[in-house]
Design a protein around this motif. Structure first.
Motif, PDB file in Angstrom:
ATOM      1  N   LEU A 192       0.858  -1.178   0.000  1.00 20.93           N
ATOM      2  CA  LEU A 192       0.000   0.000   0.000  1.00 20.93           C
ATOM      3  C   LEU A 192       0.891   1.224   0.000  1.00 20.93           C
ATOM      4  O   LEU A 192       1.791   1.345   0.840  1.00 20.93           O
ATOM      5  CB  LEU A 192      -0.898  -0.021   1.244  1.00 20.93           C
ATOM      6  N   ASP A 193       0.667   2.119  -0.944  1.00 26.11           N
ATOM      7  CA  ASP A 193       1.460   3.340  -1.040  1.00 26.11           C
ATOM      8  C   ASP A 193       0.534   4.526  -0.777  1.00 26.11           C
ATOM      9  O   ASP A 193      -0.691   4.419  -0.913  1.00 26.11           O
ATOM     10  CB  ASP A 193       2.103   3.443  -2.422  1.00 26.11           C
ATOM     11  N   PHE A 194       1.126   5.666  -0.432  1.00 31.86           N
ATOM     12  CA  PHE A 194       0.306   6.842  -0.100  1.00 31.86           C
ATOM     13  C   PHE A 194       1.102   8.106  -0.325  1.00 31.86           C
ATOM     14  O   PHE A 194       2.288   8.191   0.004  1.00 31.86           O
ATOM     15  CB  PHE A 194      -0.157   6.776   1.358  1.00 31.86           C
ATOM     16  N   HIS A 235      -0.066  -3.879   3.419  1.00 25.02           N
ATOM     17  CA  HIS A 235       0.436  -2.984   4.461  1.00 25.02           C
ATOM     18  C   HIS A 235       1.159  -1.803   3.833  1.00 25.02           C
ATOM     19  O   HIS A 235       1.740  -1.903   2.752  1.00 25.02           O
ATOM     20  CB  HIS A 235       1.381  -3.739   5.392  1.00 25.02           C
ATOM     21  N   LEU A 236       1.143  -0.696   4.545  1.00 23.30           N
ATOM     22  CA  LEU A 236       1.777   0.523   4.063  1.00 23.30           C
ATOM     23  C   LEU A 236       3.276   0.315   3.890  1.00 23.30           C
ATOM     24  O   LEU A 236       3.970  -0.115   4.809  1.00 23.30           O
ATOM     25  CB  LEU A 236       1.522   1.675   5.038  1.00 23.30           C
ATOM     26  N   ARG A 280      -2.940  11.619   7.442  1.00 22.67           N
ATOM     27  CA  ARG A 280      -2.408  10.340   7.925  1.00 22.67           C
ATOM     28  C   ARG A 280      -2.677   9.228   6.924  1.00 22.67           C
ATOM     29  O   ARG A 280      -3.794   9.039   6.480  1.00 22.67           O
ATOM     30  CB  ARG A 280      -3.052  10.004   9.274  1.00 22.67           C
ATOM     31  N   ALA A 281      -1.643   8.475   6.603  1.00 26.23           N
ATOM     32  CA  ALA A 281      -1.788   7.384   5.644  1.00 26.23           C
ATOM     33  C   ALA A 281      -2.489   6.190   6.289  1.00 26.23           C
ATOM     34  O   ALA A 281      -2.371   5.967   7.500  1.00 26.23           O
ATOM     35  CB  ALA A 281      -0.420   6.945   5.132  1.00 26.23           C
ATOM     36  N   PRO A 282      -3.217   5.408   5.515  1.00 28.18           N
ATOM     37  CA  PRO A 282      -3.778   4.171   6.060  1.00 28.18           C
ATOM     38  C   PRO A 282      -2.655   3.170   6.344  1.00 28.18           C
ATOM     39  O   PRO A 282      -1.692   3.080   5.587  1.00 28.18           O
ATOM     40  CB  PRO A 282      -4.700   3.675   4.940  1.00 28.18           C
ATOM     41  N   TRP A 329     -10.885   3.904   7.356  1.00 29.40           N
ATOM     42  CA  TRP A 329      -9.834   4.926   7.337  1.00 29.40           C
ATOM     43  C   TRP A 329     -10.389   6.269   6.893  1.00 29.40           C
ATOM     44  O   TRP A 329     -10.075   7.306   7.490  1.00 29.40           O
ATOM     45  CB  TRP A 329      -8.699   4.479   6.414  1.00 29.40           C
ATOM     46  N   MET A 330     -11.237   6.273   5.861  1.00 28.65           N
ATOM     47  CA  MET A 330     -11.813   7.523   5.379  1.00 28.65           C
ATOM     48  C   MET A 330     -12.649   8.203   6.454  1.00 28.65           C
ATOM     49  O   MET A 330     -12.606   9.434   6.605  1.00 28.65           O
ATOM     50  CB  MET A 330     -12.681   7.273   4.135  1.00 28.65           C
ATOM     51  N   GLU A 331     -13.424   7.424   7.209  1.00 25.93           N
ATOM     52  CA  GLU A 331     -14.281   7.999   8.239  1.00 25.93           C
ATOM     53  C   GLU A 331     -13.482   8.766   9.272  1.00 25.93           C
ATOM     54  O   GLU A 331     -13.928   9.787   9.796  1.00 25.93           O
ATOM     55  CB  GLU A 331     -15.094   6.893   8.920  1.00 25.93           C
TER      56      GLU A 331
END
Length: 225
Positions: free
Chosen positions: A140-142, A156-157, A147-149, A206-208
């Motif tokens: 998972l990239d961001f 996983h990040l 804050r990143a998930p 995560w969005m919430e």
């Protein structure tokens, strides 16, 4: 270009989901299509306005064999306008990937109809979040100012870096518009239904807590040629 708009009344946030930017990452289009069904099933209870572009690169997806690049041989994920695009992408292509034809950024930023289309849709829709689905690195990239998930499903990040002309650089770094990049573990094999739903649920949670109504999406900066 096939798109699916899933609006809701009094939406708290707008989220754009993009699949198959690279045409040989077939699983990314599949996951986007599955997520359309999930968003429609929860539409009456949702507070998110979803816009899906399941296959940004249909020429690459439908070619035989399928191709990372579009019909003009351009890597769409290196074709978005970022600072010093001409210099940075030339150095990237010449020195970092040694003129790998799968990663050619094109002659100019937004030279391709697909990247121009997405750029225009971002300006029109002004998403609070972009989710770009890729494969096959299984992480998972961001990119972005929030804050990143930590994880989506089994992913996983593990931030892979910033590339000139990439959507993450353009949206998350340059325009303050969070970009979650989902790197599925297999380009040809779609994750199980259980895993698809788990990623979807983790994204919602995560969005919430992160992409709130106070977050304001900014229109992209003027095109850098």
């Amino acid at each position: 270009m096939y798109t699916r708009d899933v609006p809701v009344e009094n939406a708290r946030r707008r989220v754009l989901v993009v699949g198959a930017m690279h045409g040989d990452e077939l699983s990314s289009a599949s996951v986007a299509l599955h997520w359309i069904k999930l968003s429609q099933a929860a539409q009456k209870q949702s507070q998110t306005h979803w816009l899906f572009i399941p296959a940004l690169n249909p020429d690459g997806l439908l070619s035989r064999p399928s191709s990372r690049v579009n019909a003009n041989g351009v890597d769409l994920n290196r074709n978005f306008p970022t600072p010093d695009w001409e210099k940075e992408t030339a150095e990237y292509w010449d020195k970092r990937v040694r003129k790998d034809p799968r990663r050619w950024p094109g002659k100019t930023s937004l030279s391709e109809p697909e990247s121009q289309y997405l750029y225009d849709e971002i300006r029109r829709f002004q998403p609070h979040l972009i989710v770009s689905i890729h494969a096959p690195y299984g992480v998972l990239d961001f990119d972005g100012p929030v804050r990143a998930p930590d994880r989506l499903g089994h992913l996983h990040l593990n931030q892979v870096g910033i590339f000139p002309g990439s959507l993450g650089n353009f949206g998350g770094v340059q325009n303050g518009m969070p970009v979650v990049t989902v790197e599925l573990p297999n380009a040809l094999k779609t994750p199980t239904d259980v895993e698809i739903k788990r990623m979807w649920s983790d994204l919602q949670n995560w969005m919430e807590g992160t992409i709130t109504p106070t977050v304001t999406a900014r229109a992209p900066s003027p095109t850098v040629r």
